[in-house]
Design a protein around this motif. Sequence first.
Motif, PDB file in Angstrom:
ATOM      1  N   TYR A 113     -11.569   5.849  15.696  1.00  0.00           N
ATOM      2  CA  TYR A 113     -11.968   6.759  17.467  1.00  0.00           C
ATOM      3  C   TYR A 113     -11.643   5.372  18.592  1.00  0.00           C
ATOM      4  O   TYR A 113     -11.557   5.550  19.896  1.00  0.00           O
TER       5      TYR A 113
ATOM      6  N   ALA B  73     -13.894  13.457  19.902  1.00  0.00           N
ATOM      7  CA  ALA B  73     -14.564  14.712  20.188  1.00  0.00           C
ATOM      8  C   ALA B  73     -13.366  16.105  19.989  1.00  0.00           C
ATOM      9  O   ALA B  73     -13.148  16.997  19.518  1.00  0.00           O
ATOM     10  N   GLU B  74     -12.583  15.231  20.896  1.00  0.00           N
ATOM     11  CA  GLU B  74     -11.311  16.697  21.138  1.00  0.00           C
ATOM     12  C   GLU B  74     -10.786  16.564  19.401  1.00  0.00           C
ATOM     13  O   GLU B  74     -10.034  17.584  18.718  1.00  0.00           O
TER      14      GLU B  74
ATOM     15  N   LEU C 109     -12.354  16.386  16.407  1.00  0.00           N
ATOM     16  CA  LEU C 109     -12.760  16.804  15.628  1.00  0.00           C
ATOM     17  C   LEU C 109     -12.852  18.578  16.132  1.00  0.00           C
ATOM     18  O   LEU C 109     -13.536  19.235  15.010  1.00  0.00           O
ATOM     19  N   GLN C 110     -12.731  18.342  17.423  1.00  0.00           N
ATOM     20  CA  GLN C 110     -12.409  20.096  17.374  1.00  0.00           C
ATOM     21  C   GLN C 110     -11.383  20.944  17.100  1.00  0.00           C
ATOM     22  O   GLN C 110     -11.055  21.696  16.307  1.00  0.00           O
TER      23      GLN C 110
ATOM     24  N   GLY D  71     -16.292  22.928  15.888  1.00  0.00           N
ATOM     25  CA  GLY D  71     -16.884  21.105  16.139  1.00  0.00           C
ATOM     26  C   GLY D  71     -17.478  21.218  15.182  1.00  0.00           C
ATOM     27  O   GLY D  71     -17.734  22.037  14.115  1.00  0.00           O
TER      28      GLY D  71
ATOM     29  N   CYS E  21     -23.893  16.768  12.487  1.00  0.00           N
ATOM     30  CA  CYS E  21     -22.994  15.103  13.470  1.00  0.00           C
ATOM     31  C   CYS E  21     -24.620  14.061  12.365  1.00  0.00           C
ATOM     32  O   CYS E  21     -25.352  14.161  13.293  1.00  0.00           O
TER      33      CYS E  21
ATOM     34  N   GLN F 119     -21.501  10.493  21.486  1.00  0.00           N
ATOM     35  CA  GLN F 119     -19.758  11.235  21.087  1.00  0.00           C
ATOM     36  C   GLN F 119     -20.317  12.423  20.121  1.00  0.00           C
ATOM     37  O   GLN F 119     -20.091  13.596  19.814  1.00  0.00           O
TER      38      GLN F 119
ATOM     39  N   ALA G 175     -19.269  16.098  20.605  1.00  0.00           N
ATOM     40  CA  ALA G 175     -18.653  16.755  19.468  1.00  0.00           C
ATOM     41  C   ALA G 175     -18.980  17.854  18.974  1.00  0.00           C
ATOM     42  O   ALA G 175     -18.346  18.913  18.301  1.00  0.00           O
TER      43      ALA G 175
END
Length: 401
Positions: free
Chosen positions: A237, A243-244, A246-247, A254, A258, A294, A298
């Motif tokens: 990280y 988040a970006e 994971l997308q 997503g 989580c 996060q 995400a």
Amino acid sequence: MRAVCWHGKQDVRVDTVPDPEIVQKGDVIVKVALTCICGSDLHLYNGYVPTMKKGDILGHEFVGEIVAAGPAVTRFRVGDRVIVPFPISCGACWYCKHELWSLCDNSNPNSWMMEHIYGDTGGGIFGYSHLYGGYAGGQAEYVRVPFADVGLEKIPDGIPYEQVVLLTDIMPTGYQAAVYCNINPGDTVAVWGCGPVGLLAMKSAKLLGTERVIGIDRFPDRLQMAHNQCQAEVLNYEEVDVAEQLQNMTGGRGPDSCIDAVGLEARGTGIEDVYDLVKQTLRLETDRASALRQLVKACRKGGTLSITGVYSGFIDKFPMGAIFAKGLTVRGGQAHVHKYLPHLVQLVAEQQIDPSSIITHRMSLEDAPEGYRTFVKKQDSCIKIVLKPEHAAPKSEPASA
Ligand SMILES: [Zn+2]
Ligand SMILES: [Zn+2]
């Protein structure tokens, strides 16, 4: 006996203290064969959990042999090798009857402390502050274990202590975190924190049929272990926008679930990290929420957040709006170890899981202070430390009641 005692922030010592005794008829005394230092012990070590007193014996992860049993104990006898779950449960209250073992109504004599802050209370926990009952812990040669008939699980013959010592806490904790994700075949589960619980949560998610697990951390050796042991895809990280990323990895949707295996000492990046550190230091918030934020960002719409890292109080800038807008389910809390223990013992016996694969350090109980220092600084690729009491001076065992 010798025991690891808390003396203040980052000050633990191995002291000579009185041997424990049978107090209630349902107690046993366990001679500790192996005990662990837990990530959540580090919250005590770092002074984040209130109501610790000088001299308190630490430790809630221990296995060993019964050397004395109270007159009301029927399921066990002296000589049995046992696993001791970290939550203390009476077996008779409404919560225990509903398999919500860690929320036992009768095992925490100091429940009033938490009722004041939280509105209600969890059960007692070995060696985890007076907030959780003030019980002496298991980083010691001997421990008094109340409600023995309810909590303990016999270790099948032929299974060494090392293979089951993590069943006292982090294996069932990781397993429950995965169970809470309601995994369907084809799911993707992202796990924040590739420490011991995170790794076992990933293994559990695989065991429960998830297709992909993604591990998130900032320590390269931990990410490596997640990759090697759990076949996880990994993200650092500090290097990517989690988040970006994971997308991108999930077709823009997503992860389905989580898991937060980090907790209140989470670190983030940039201004947000500084904000949390400063506010926590000034006691304006008790818990740092960078990992949790996060997760919320995400997770896919309609997904689940499974929170197993320890939180103790209040956090700031918590994106409640996102939880509502995305229709997220939030689950969490201390593991109901008793519920999962028989199944997990069976999986170990059938060699379907070997939790001991994440143990990186084996030390004498006498070296516990060094163990805490190594673990808190994450030196030497430390993931999990097991301590062995020496039981050095041959002594008479506490007499059976
Ligand atoms: Zn633990
Ligand atoms: Zn109970």
